[in-house]
Design an enzyme around this catalytic site. Structure first.
Site, PDB file in Angstrom:
ATOM      1  N   TYR A 143      34.245  30.247  27.508  1.00  0.00           N
ATOM      2  CA  TYR A 143      35.446  29.468  27.843  1.00  0.00           C
ATOM      3  C   TYR A 143      36.667  30.147  27.226  1.00  0.00           C
ATOM      4  O   TYR A 143      36.657  30.505  26.054  1.00  0.00           O
ATOM      5  CB  TYR A 143      35.331  28.042  27.294  1.00  0.00           C
ATOM      6  N   ASP A 238      38.356  37.054  22.274  1.00  0.00           N
ATOM      7  CA  ASP A 238      38.889  35.694  22.201  1.00  0.00           C
ATOM      8  C   ASP A 238      38.325  35.012  20.960  1.00  0.00           C
ATOM      9  O   ASP A 238      37.172  34.582  20.931  1.00  0.00           O
ATOM     10  CB  ASP A 238      38.533  34.923  23.472  1.00  0.00           C
ATOM     11  N   LYS A 272      43.445  26.989  17.646  1.00  0.00           N
ATOM     12  CA  LYS A 272      42.712  26.083  16.745  1.00  0.00           C
ATOM     13  C   LYS A 272      43.128  26.254  15.267  1.00  0.00           C
ATOM     14  O   LYS A 272      44.200  25.791  14.907  1.00  0.00           O
ATOM     15  CB  LYS A 272      41.218  26.222  16.994  1.00  0.00           C
TER      16      LYS A 272
HETATM   17  C1  LIG Z   1      39.541  26.171  22.750  1.00  0.00           C
HETATM   18  C2  LIG Z   1      39.424  27.526  23.329  1.00  0.00           C
HETATM   19  C3  LIG Z   1      40.390  28.056  24.193  1.00  0.00           C
HETATM   20  C4  LIG Z   1      41.525  27.243  24.746  1.00  0.00           C
HETATM   21  O1  LIG Z   1      42.392  26.794  23.754  1.00  0.00           O
HETATM   22  P1  LIG Z   1      43.320  25.516  24.071  1.00  0.00           P
HETATM   23  O2  LIG Z   1      44.211  25.434  22.871  1.00  0.00           O
HETATM   24  O3  LIG Z   1      42.394  24.358  24.220  1.00  0.00           O
HETATM   25  O4  LIG Z   1      44.070  25.815  25.311  1.00  0.00           O
HETATM   26  C5  LIG Z   1      40.275  29.385  24.574  1.00  0.00           C
HETATM   27  N1  LIG Z   1      39.257  30.152  24.146  1.00  0.00           N
HETATM   28  C6  LIG Z   1      38.294  29.667  23.324  1.00  0.00           C
HETATM   29  C7  LIG Z   1      37.200  30.569  22.868  1.00  0.00           C
HETATM   30  C8  LIG Z   1      38.335  28.334  22.901  1.00  0.00           C
HETATM   31  O5  LIG Z   1      37.354  27.857  22.129  1.00  0.00           O
END
Ligand SMILES: *Cc1c(COP(=O)(O)O)cnc(C)c1O
Length: 439
Positions: A143, A238, A272
């Protein structure tokens, strides 16, 4: 009296599905989602005044525990000086410097944005702008936020809802995204052999944690970097979830520490933890690459609230407090909860494996550890809902989906962990008694 049920019913009249992010709706576990009013340390309290030990931690940001005093004070102090200027502040540079220091020498410049979705979306545009290529490679079950091109086999939220992807995403856009199985070296070799000249970037979670936790095979991220770079493609690591949570320098820091793998992704994305619980995210990389962004370069990106002073203050205070001791406490608490949960499940004869990546962990109701999305989906997921509700009734708030990681905070002390341990036997019995849902 305000209850979770009346709160949810009232929300449903004014907010689609009653929630502002789908997993909060308890779609995969059923029942009434909790509406919370406050949180402190390892605990969170709902509208009915019930307190739970929190193992969601806002999906990661509450790394120090909720309402951590120095973070709250930094935000309060920043708020008293004005909420947003739409102009630069010294704090933004300070936060960028803190991140650079932790990821030296991989990051030389950082751009602050407001959400992880925005960070990955911008990283991809930057990769395309810098390479002059269009194609993007991603892995099934990973994701990276909800922008159009990334909603192909995108893990938990979508797995939970059993949607194939999302309505409203043009096929022409998803066609620019090549989805391959995670941890599959041959699939990576093949996609580069076939499309290498046209691939702008491959995007990968530092360690996958949005389909449950599925760590990369040893050397996988290094292999990706090597093959991508050989084809003139970029790698976007990411670390929105793993960054500053699994260690001071995220998953990359764990991978590259102590003579393990050496690799350098071209771009990193964070979210986060980096905002300490306020809306802040970032992307970073070498100066040469990052300078493709406007106003230095031709790749456009902007944000009214980018680098918001309150969010920056929370980020600085969080990174400042998250020292080596915090990370060793997270590791220890995660190990304790993971092994106690596993023991409770084993005592009831529930087949499962612990999936972990640093202090992130989850459980798969299967006989072997899944290494990719199709293996994750093949587990006995129906065992999770009764397990989850038993824990919730006993005062422990778990992620409302089997396809999510569990998060401890540095505030999870002996008392909080004891409450988790006391709740486990009953929950394990509920998991053992579970039967597949009809239909
Ligand atoms: C949470 C998440 C996102 C998206 O971040 P948001 O602040 O919810 O838009 C992207 N990549 C990873 C790996 C995530 O866990």
């Amino acid at each position: 009296m305000t209850t979770n049920l009346t709160s949810f019913e009232r929300a449903q009249a004014s907010i689609p599905g009653g929630v502002n992010s789908p997993v909060r709706a308890f779609g995969s576990v059923g029942g009434t989602p909790r509406f919370f009013v406050s949180a402190r340390g390892p605990y969170i309290t709902d509208v009915e005044g019930r307190e739970y030990v929190d193992l969601v931690a806002s999906w990661g940001p509450a790394v120090l525990g909720h309402a951590y005093p120095s973070v709250v004070e930094a935000v309060r102090s920043a708020a008293s000086r004005g909420l947003s200027f739409g102009a630069s502040t010294p704090g933004e540079t300070e936060l960028a410097e803190l991140v650079k220091a932790r990821l030296d020498p991989a990051i030389q410049k950082l751009r602050l944005v407001s959400t992880g979705t925005e960070a990955t979306m911008t990283a991809i545009r930057l990769a395309r702008g810098a390479t002059g290529r269009d194609l993007l490679v991603k892995f099934g079950g990973h994701y990276h936020g909800h922008s159009d091109g990334l909603l192909a086999e995108a893990g938990s939220g979508i797995a939970t809802l059993s949607l194939p992807g999302s309505a409203g995403v043009p096929a022409a856009i998803v066609a620019q995204t090549l989805v391959i199985p995670y941890n599959d070296l041959d699939a990576v070799r093949e996609v580069f052999a076939e499309h290498g000249e046209r691939i702008a970037a491959v995007i990968v979670e530092g360690a996958a944690a949005n389909m449950g936790v599925v760590p990369p095979l040893d050397g996988f991220n290094a292999f990706l970097c090597a093959i991508a770079h050989r084809h003139g493609s970029l790698v976007i690591l990411d670390e929105v979830l793993t960054g500053f949570r699994v260690g001071a320098a995220g998953w990359w820091g764990l991978d590259t520490a102590a003579g393990k793998d050496h690799y350098t992704p071209d771009l990193f994305t964070f979210g986060k933890v980096v905002g300490g619980g306020l809306p802040l995210a970032a992307l970073g990389g070498s100066a040469a690459l990052m300078d493709h962004l406007a106003p230095s370069g031709p790749v456009y990106q902007a944000g009214t609230l980018s680098g918001n002073p309150l969010a920056v203050a929370a980020g600085i205070a969080t990174l400042t407090a998250a020292d080596a001791e915090v990370y060793s406490r997270l590791d220890a608490s995660a190990a304790t909860v993971a092994s106690a949960t596993s023991a409770a499940l084993s005592a009831e004869g529930v087949e499962h494996v612990v999936q972990s990546a640093g202090n992130l962990f989850s459980f798969s109701f299967s006989g072997t550890a899944p290494v990719n999305y199709s293996q994750v989906k093949a587990q006995e997921a129906f065992r999770y809902a009764p397990f989850f509700h038993s824990m919730l009734e006993a005062g422990v708030s778990l992620p409302p989906s089997v396809f999510e990681a569990w998060f401890v905070t540095a505030a999870h002390d002996g008392a909080a962990i004891d409450r988790i341990l006391e709740a486990l036997p009953g929950a394990a019995r509920a998991a053992a008694a579970a039967t597949p849902r009809a239909g």
